[in-house]
Design a protein around this motif. Structure first.
Motif, PDB file in Angstrom:
ATOM      1  N   LEU A 113      30.546  -7.167  24.754  1.00 22.22           N
ATOM      2  CA  LEU A 113      29.459  -6.218  24.596  1.00 22.22           C
ATOM      3  C   LEU A 113      28.912  -6.200  23.169  1.00 22.22           C
ATOM      4  O   LEU A 113      27.772  -5.804  22.947  1.00 22.22           O
ATOM      5  CB  LEU A 113      29.927  -4.808  24.972  1.00 22.22           C
ATOM      6  N   GLY A 114      29.741  -6.597  22.203  1.00 24.91           N
ATOM      7  CA  GLY A 114      29.321  -6.543  20.804  1.00 24.91           C
ATOM      8  C   GLY A 114      28.934  -7.903  20.267  1.00 24.91           C
ATOM      9  O   GLY A 114      29.650  -8.891  20.481  1.00 24.91           O
ATOM     10  N   LYS A 115      27.816  -7.975  19.554  1.00 24.79           N
ATOM     11  CA  LYS A 115      27.363  -9.261  19.016  1.00 24.79           C
ATOM     12  C   LYS A 115      28.369  -9.828  18.018  1.00 24.79           C
ATOM     13  O   LYS A 115      28.547 -11.041  17.929  1.00 24.79           O
ATOM     14  CB  LYS A 115      26.004  -9.082  18.344  1.00 24.79           C
ATOM     15  N   ARG A 116      29.043  -8.941  17.256  1.00 23.56           N
ATOM     16  CA  ARG A 116      29.969  -9.413  16.223  1.00 23.56           C
ATOM     17  C   ARG A 116      31.329  -9.790  16.788  1.00 23.56           C
ATOM     18  O   ARG A 116      32.153 -10.373  16.077  1.00 23.56           O
ATOM     19  CB  ARG A 116      30.133  -8.337  15.149  1.00 23.56           C
ATOM     20  N   THR A 117      31.571  -9.456  18.051  1.00 19.29           N
ATOM     21  CA  THR A 117      32.917  -9.682  18.605  1.00 19.29           C
ATOM     22  C   THR A 117      32.928 -10.623  19.805  1.00 19.29           C
ATOM     23  O   THR A 117      34.003 -10.951  20.312  1.00 19.29           O
ATOM     24  CB  THR A 117      33.541  -8.336  19.025  1.00 19.29           C
ATOM     25  N   THR A 118      31.774 -11.072  20.264  1.00 20.44           N
ATOM     26  CA  THR A 118      31.717 -11.918  21.460  1.00 20.44           C
ATOM     27  C   THR A 118      32.607 -13.147  21.311  1.00 20.44           C
ATOM     28  O   THR A 118      33.322 -13.535  22.249  1.00 20.44           O
ATOM     29  CB  THR A 118      30.263 -12.359  21.736  1.00 20.44           C
TER      30      THR A 118
END
Length: 427
Positions: A113-118
């Motif tokens: 869901l998170g761009k920094r954690t994908t």
């Protein structure tokens, strides 16, 4: 938690992560975040709100053991957002005993869901699958330790075994205690009558749905906190000041005892809840928002209850975010404020009047030392022994104060840490 409703479960978990990030990364107290109308719980169903809050609290109680479980599976430190998500999943497995497939799938979905954690979804999947292979991930691990700034003075005061016992209690979700309005008949299935007169509710109850709540027959109040009014022993018709009154449990006790109560607090927003509870319980008190350091009463009081601002270190079992937000640096200012409030309160009493001073702190500087200082500054002041129903002799200090600790009643779920003492002026 059997199974996992993916949509609702994911929303609650995402909100729990946001709560944890606010505490661990931004240094916000959880209560402040929960009270924010635009906070992470906005738009959630009541059940998801409750679940998100429960998960966040559980993680805060078990960060240290969760990190120990994760350490062998991480070659380098992941970003903080990823570490928090991993901690959440580990706590769900170890404490909530959630279904492993639901926990792992939800954690991976949160990463995507998170761009920094994908890009970390694969790592999270691999780590959690290894953790899930262990039936009891926390087996044999000690409970989470208090931070050094707090643990050291507590060990010096109480001893290592006693502090470890406190930490064991603080690792558990605390039960809910209630104070019952005099004369009310309350029948709550599974409730335990405590020796001091409070009722302890069965775990995981929805308070507002219980019998007698809507009718104002009782209110939520930790059993330790409820002892302060018992120590003050208000009598019908007495003029009593509840100083630093919010959120108001003690005000309700005083009013229910028939006293003429003035409830004073510096925070007008916190007094809203006090007024609401007075209305629900059909009780009356004069409520004033003012700074006690400049406010002056129109007449002297028969008795004053001063629940002074403090480090709140006795409430960590209910507020596990506190060790991650506070560092003790404000203690000198808090100690000075406590002493000033004691002196002002004593000046507002009638001759022969009584003051109960209390703090929800485990630190002697905020309890025993404040009592000693008050006695030194005010010749003729007398400490009256706290012989109350249910109070064990070992809880009473040599100088006549009452020292309560989280590890007392450990088999029942513990109690908040408090110090309290009743002082009487010469007649």
């Amino acid at each position: 938690m059997a199974g996992d409703k993916q949509s609702g479960g994911l929303a609650a978990r995402a909100a729990a992560l946001a709560l944890l990030e606010a505490v661990l990364e931004q240094g916000a107290m959880l209560g402040q975040v929960l009270a924010d109308p635009a906070g992470p719980l906005t738009g959630l169903s009541p059940s998801d709100r409750a679940r998100a809050q429960r998960l966040a609290l559980a993680v805060l109680r078990h960060i240290e053991p969760a990190d120990r479980v994760l350490k062998p599976h991480l070659r380098k430190e992941p970003p903080e957002a990823v570490r928090i998500a991993l901690r959440l999943a580990v706590v769900e497995l170890a404490v909530e005993h959630a279904a492993a497939h639901g926990v792992v799938n939800a954690a991976v979905s949160l990463m995507r869901l998170g761009k920094r954690t994908t890009h970390m979804a694969g790592l999270v999947n691999a780590v959690l699958r290894k953790v899930a292979e262990v039936p009891e991930p926390f087996a044999g691990l000690p409970p989470q330790r208090l931070p050094f700034w707090l643990r050291k003075p507590l060990v010096d005061t109480y001893g290592r075994e006693q502090v470890a016992a406190m930490e064991a209690v603080q690792a558990l979700a605390p039960p809910i205690d209630i104070s019952v309005k005099p004369g009310a008949e309350v029948a709550i299935p599974g409730a335990e009558a405590l020796p001091t007169g409070s009722l302890r509710l069965p775990p995981q109850v929805q308070v507002s749905n219980l019998p007698g709540f809507a009718e104002g027959q009782w209110w939520v109040q930790d059993a330790a906190a409820a002892l302060a009014v018992g120590l003050l022993a208000p009598r019908p018709g007495e003029r009593v000041l509840d100083l630093c009154a919010a959120p108001g449990g003690k005000t309700l006790q005083l009013a229910a005892a028939g006293a003429q109560v003035l409830a004073l607090d510096i925070s007008a927003p916190r007094l809203v809840r006090l007024r609401d509870n007075l209305a629900r319980c059909g009780l009356a008190a004069e409520v004033v928002a003012a700074d006690a350091l400049v406010w002056q009463p129109a007449a002297a009081f028969d008795a004053i209850l001063l629940d002074a601002p403090c480090s709140a270190t006795g409430t960590i079992r209910r507020h596990p975010d506190l060790p991650f937000v506070k560092d003790g640096s404000d203690l000198p200012q808090v100690l000075a404020l406590q002493a000033a409030l004691i002196d002002r309160a004593l000046g507002w009493l009638k001759p022969g009047g009584r003051l109960v001073f209390c703090t929800c702190s485990l630190l002697p500087d905020e309890g025993e030392a404040q009592l000693a200082g008050a006695l030194a500054r005010h010749p003729g002041l007398v400490v009256e022994r706290p012989d109350l129903p249910g109070v064990e002799p070992a809880w009473i200090t040599e100088t006549g104060g009452l020292r309560l600790r989280p590890d007392y009643w450990a088999e029942r779920g513990g109690m908040d840490g408090f110090f309290m003492a009743r002082l009487r002026l010469p007649a």
